[in-house]
Scaffold this motif. Structure first.
Motif, PDB file in Angstrom:
ATOM      1  N   ALA A  31       0.810  -1.216   0.000  1.00 12.18           N
ATOM      2  CA  ALA A  31       0.000   0.000   0.000  1.00 12.18           C
ATOM      3  C   ALA A  31       0.845   1.269   0.000  1.00 12.18           C
ATOM      4  N   ARG A  32       2.152   1.144   0.208  1.00  8.94           N
ATOM      5  CA  ARG A  32       3.005   2.321   0.365  1.00  8.94           C
ATOM      6  C   ARG A  32       3.337   2.992  -0.961  1.00  8.94           C
ATOM      7  N   GLY A  33       3.343   2.246  -2.048  1.00  9.98           N
ATOM      8  CA  GLY A  33       3.665   2.825  -3.354  1.00  9.98           C
ATOM      9  C   GLY A  33       5.133   2.790  -3.701  1.00  9.98           C
ATOM     10  N   PHE A  34       5.989   2.430  -2.740  1.00  6.76           N
ATOM     11  CA  PHE A  34       7.425   2.291  -3.006  1.00  6.76           C
ATOM     12  C   PHE A  34       8.006   1.284  -2.017  1.00  6.76           C
TER      13      PHE A  34
ATOM     14  N   TYR B  54      -0.321   3.000 -10.957  1.00  6.55           N
ATOM     15  CA  TYR B  54      -1.463   3.708 -10.382  1.00  6.55           C
ATOM     16  C   TYR B  54      -2.434   4.090 -11.501  1.00  6.55           C
ATOM     17  N   GLY B  55      -3.671   3.662 -11.411  1.00  7.42           N
ATOM     18  CA  GLY B  55      -4.671   3.950 -12.440  1.00  7.42           C
ATOM     19  C   GLY B  55      -4.564   3.085 -13.674  1.00  7.42           C
ATOM     20  N   ASN B  56      -3.620   2.145 -13.694  1.00  8.75           N
ATOM     21  CA  ASN B  56      -3.430   1.276 -14.864  1.00  8.75           C
ATOM     22  C   ASN B  56      -4.340   0.057 -14.753  1.00  8.75           C
ATOM     23  N   ASP B  57      -5.071  -0.251 -15.824  1.00 10.31           N
ATOM     24  CA  ASP B  57      -5.995  -1.393 -15.794  1.00 10.31           C
ATOM     25  C   ASP B  57      -6.338  -1.838 -17.208  1.00 10.31           C
ATOM     26  N   CYS B  58      -7.436  -2.565 -17.342  1.00  9.70           N
ATOM     27  CA  CYS B  58      -7.794  -3.138 -18.643  1.00  9.70           C
ATOM     28  C   CYS B  58      -8.157  -2.081 -19.682  1.00  9.70           C
TER      29      CYS B  58
ATOM     30  N   VAL C 202       9.831  11.979 -12.857  1.00  4.88           N
ATOM     31  CA  VAL C 202      11.284  11.844 -12.905  1.00  4.88           C
ATOM     32  C   VAL C 202      11.933  13.157 -12.498  1.00  4.88           C
ATOM     33  N   LYS C 203      11.359  14.264 -12.906  1.00  7.25           N
ATOM     34  CA  LYS C 203      11.903  15.558 -12.506  1.00  7.25           C
ATOM     35  C   LYS C 203      11.780  15.760 -10.992  1.00  7.25           C
ATOM     36  N   GLU C 204      10.689  15.259 -10.409  1.00 13.10           N
ATOM     37  CA  GLU C 204      10.560  15.342  -8.958  1.00 13.10           C
ATOM     38  C   GLU C 204      11.645  14.507  -8.287  1.00 13.10           C
ATOM     39  N   MET C 205      11.896  13.313  -8.838  1.00  5.86           N
ATOM     40  CA  MET C 205      12.963  12.468  -8.285  1.00  5.86           C
ATOM     41  C   MET C 205      14.312  13.177  -8.366  1.00  5.86           C
ATOM     42  N   ALA C 206      14.591  13.791  -9.513  1.00  2.54           N
ATOM     43  CA  ALA C 206      15.860  14.506  -9.682  1.00  2.54           C
ATOM     44  C   ALA C 206      15.975  15.641  -8.669  1.00  2.54           C
ATOM     45  N   GLY C 207      14.898  16.377  -8.478  1.00  5.25           N
ATOM     46  CA  GLY C 207      14.918  17.482  -7.540  1.00  5.25           C
ATOM     47  C   GLY C 207      15.103  17.040  -6.101  1.00  5.25           C
ATOM     48  N   LEU C 208      14.715  15.790  -5.796  1.00  9.04           N
ATOM     49  CA  LEU C 208      14.845  15.259  -4.445  1.00  9.04           C
ATOM     50  C   LEU C 208      16.132  14.453  -4.246  1.00  9.04           C
ATOM     51  N   GLY C 209      17.020  14.524  -5.230  1.00  7.16           N
ATOM     52  CA  GLY C 209      18.353  13.960  -5.038  1.00  7.16           C
ATOM     53  C   GLY C 209      18.589  12.578  -5.595  1.00  7.16           C
ATOM     54  N   PHE C 210      17.627  12.001  -6.304  1.00  7.42           N
ATOM     55  CA  PHE C 210      17.910  10.727  -6.964  1.00  7.42           C
ATOM     56  C   PHE C 210      18.833  10.985  -8.141  1.00  7.42           C
TER      57      PHE C 210
ATOM     58  N   PRO D 191      -0.079  10.203  -6.363  1.00  3.08           N
ATOM     59  CA  PRO D 191       0.370  11.503  -5.839  1.00  3.08           C
ATOM     60  C   PRO D 191       0.926  11.388  -4.419  1.00  3.08           C
ATOM     61  N   GLY D 192       2.057  12.034  -4.185  1.00  2.00           N
ATOM     62  CA  GLY D 192       2.668  12.054  -2.867  1.00  2.00           C
ATOM     63  C   GLY D 192       3.649  10.944  -2.585  1.00  2.00           C
ATOM     64  N   VAL D 193       3.655   9.906  -3.403  1.00  2.43           N
ATOM     65  CA  VAL D 193       4.506   8.743  -3.128  1.00  2.43           C
ATOM     66  C   VAL D 193       5.992   9.085  -3.217  1.00  2.43           C
ATOM     67  N   VAL D 194       6.394   9.823  -4.250  1.00  2.16           N
ATOM     68  CA  VAL D 194       7.812  10.165  -4.400  1.00  2.16           C
ATOM     69  C   VAL D 194       8.270  11.020  -3.218  1.00  2.16           C
ATOM     70  N   GLY D 195       7.434  11.968  -2.811  1.00  5.37           N
ATOM     71  CA  GLY D 195       7.774  12.803  -1.666  1.00  5.37           C
ATOM     72  C   GLY D 195       7.861  12.010  -0.375  1.00  5.37           C
ATOM     73  N   ARG D 196       6.902  11.102  -0.152  1.00  4.18           N
ATOM     74  CA  ARG D 196       6.947  10.278   1.063  1.00  4.18           C
ATOM     75  C   ARG D 196       8.159   9.371   1.075  1.00  4.18           C
ATOM     76  N   CYS D 197       8.548   8.908  -0.090  1.00  2.00           N
ATOM     77  CA  CYS D 197       9.741   8.070  -0.189  1.00  2.00           C
ATOM     78  C   CYS D 197      10.988   8.866   0.193  1.00  2.00           C
ATOM     79  N   SER D 198      11.084  10.093  -0.314  1.00  2.00           N
ATOM     80  CA  SER D 198      12.238  10.935   0.005  1.00  2.00           C
ATOM     81  C   SER D 198      12.329  11.192   1.504  1.00  2.00           C
ATOM     82  N   LEU D 199      11.193  11.437   2.145  1.00  2.00           N
ATOM     83  CA  LEU D 199      11.183  11.662   3.593  1.00  2.00           C
ATOM     84  C   LEU D 199      11.579  10.405   4.352  1.00  2.00           C
TER      85      LEU D 199
END
Length: 493
Positions: free
Chosen positions: A187-190, A209-213, A265-273, A222-230
């Protein structure tokens, strides 16, 4: 104690393991081909070392068609085959350590039958005239089916969220008995993984997320990349390299919609990945994505071709592929060696396109703190360990404090060495104290070494130390001789 040496890190990057029904590939043949290619790339120039970790960037299975007979059993059977392959791969390349195998789901892992069962056809009066905006809205419960020219609505969200049940059951089974920086949580997304003696942190993001038939685009909740960084900030150590993994490609033709918005990906780059891995597009490639804050933060992005797809699913002129990603010992540059299947089902260098010489180079910025200074993970980890050890010593947990300190290179800090000696003395860990004092730097350390030698019954060495260190104060020498004499008496000497 850990002593750092210069080395190259190599990561085996595979993706899109789904087997085409018309062109199935046997696990043993595939493993044999990968092992044989390992013999080849070990002897190549520039050097490609054996992998210390494996990244699998999604699409573990092919999946089952909507309405297919026995679709549940079919998906379970496909995951059994995938597990057999990945276990054998880990056994061959990682001595069976599955904690060094990074897994994420892809669109093929999404159960179309489950997602379809959670939907009903939408009523005409609820969809209005602007169907595209209704469907394209992020998080929308509506989907469009081109096959029957109808709009569908997710009416059972609980059932819809079970669309990856088979994947997560497979993951739970595959990782059973292994530990990670954070427990696996669907349930965490990462998920977080540590590779190569904890020097590389890999964040694995679910891009389904949102991917289906009916919904084919990739997305991260939304929010998963940020929560991962924290969450990474709260971990007890720093890392030489922060990597991210997701499944979907980040660009595609105008009429396609099965890729992921590059904003993630840009959010990841901005958070130091610093480097990202993905699959989905069935061809190996490299690129750089940047985000401009005070300065440019660049993130290298590497995609792997499909390891198991058939000719109908591969781009024209492209064969089955995988990557060997070699990270240089500066943790700022990498070589991406693309390997392609040729005659006899064997892999060798891909030597066209950007991989004309068999590999492509990518680079990224060093990690920086808020002041713009380069982060040195070794120094940061030493600082963190010292702080934890101090707290443990204050709490009377000397043995735990010593364990923390012995896990770092204490030769880098005189204070860390002093703290370790204090902990060893308090915990009466005499052999460890002798190891710490293999080189003494003060009279006090000499005294500690003599005491440790007496306590470990190394009496001759203790006597020799007392005799040779004439600079010791006479009262101290007298006390040490008394202690030595008592130890000899107890030993019957």
């Amino acid at each position: 104690m850990i002593f750092k040496a210069s080395y190259l890190i190599s990561i085996l990057h595979i993706s899109d393991l789904h087997r085409s029904p018309s062109e199935p590939v046997n696990n043993d043949s595939l493993i044999a081909a990968l092992v044989a290619d390992g013999d080849r790339y070990l002897g190549e120039t520039p050097r490609v070392p054996p992998p210390c970790g494996i990244i699998v960037s999604g699409d573990i299975i092919q999946g089952a068609r909507i309405g297919a007979d026995g679709w549940r059993e079919e998906m379970v059977s496909q995951y059994v085959t995938a597990k057999d392959f990945l276990c054998k791969l880990a056994d061959r390349f990682l001595e069976g350590d599955r904690s060094q195998v990074v897994l994420i789901p892809g669109n093929h892992d999404v159960c179309w039958n489950t997602s379809r069962s959670a939907m009903e056809k939408a009523q005409t009066n609820e969809i209005g005239n602007d169907i595209p905006s209704l469907i394209e809205q992020r998080g929308s419960r509506y989907r469009w089916s081109w096959k029957d020219q109808s709009a569908y609505k997710i009416t059972d969200n609980t059932l819809y969220l079970r669309k990856l049940d088979a994947y997560w059951e497979f993951v739970s089974d595959f990782y059973s008995g292994f530990s990670f920086p954070l427990p696996i949580d669907r349930a965490r997304g990462f998920q977080l993984f540590e590779l190569h003696k904890n020097s590389v942190l890999v964040a694995a993001f679910d891009s389904t997320y949102g991917n289906d038939c009916f919904g084919y685009s990739g997305d991260i909740e939304p929010g998963v990349v940020g929560r991962c960084s924290l969450a990474i900030r709260d971990l007890p150590r720093a890392y030489e390299l922060k990597a991210a993994v997701w499944h979907h490609s980040i660009e595609g033709p105008p009429m396609r919609q099965d890729y992921m918005d590059v904003i993630h990906v840009k959010e990841m780059a901005g958070l130091g990945f610093q480097i990202g891995f993905h699959g989905h597009q069935h061809i190996g490639a490299t690129q750089t994505r940047s985000v401009h804050l005070n300065e440019e933060h660049a993130m290298a992005v590497v995609s792997a071709g499909s390891l198991c797809a058939g000719a109908r699913e591969l781009p024209r002129g492209i064969n089955r592929q995988y990557n060997m990603v070699v990270i240089e010992d500066d943790f700022r540059t990498s070589r991406v060696h693309a390997r392609e299947m040729g005659e006899g089902g064997q892999f060798s260098r891909k030597t066209n396109g950007e991989f004309l010489t068999g590999y492509a180079r990518v680079s990224w910025r060093a990690q920086e703190n808020l002041g713009g200074q380069t982060v040195k993970p070794d120094e940061e980890n030493t600082r963190r360990v010292i702080l934890r050890a101090e707290e443990l010593l204050k709490a009377g947990m000397a043995k735990c404090a010593l364990g923390e300190l012995m896990a770092i290179d204490i030769t880098r800090s005189a204070y860390a060495k002093r703290l370790a000696c204090d902990a060893a003395l308090e915990a009466k860990e005499w052999e460890t104290l002798k190891l710490l004092l293999s080189e003494t730097a003060s009279d006090e350390e000499v005294v500690w070494l003599i005491i440790a030698s007496i306590e470990t019954r190394d009496l001759a060495h203790a006597a020799d130390l007392i005799k040779t260190h004439t600079e010791l104060a006479k009262p101290v020498v007298q006390q040490l001789n008394d202690r030595l004499a008592l130890a000899k008496m107890k030993a019957g000497k």
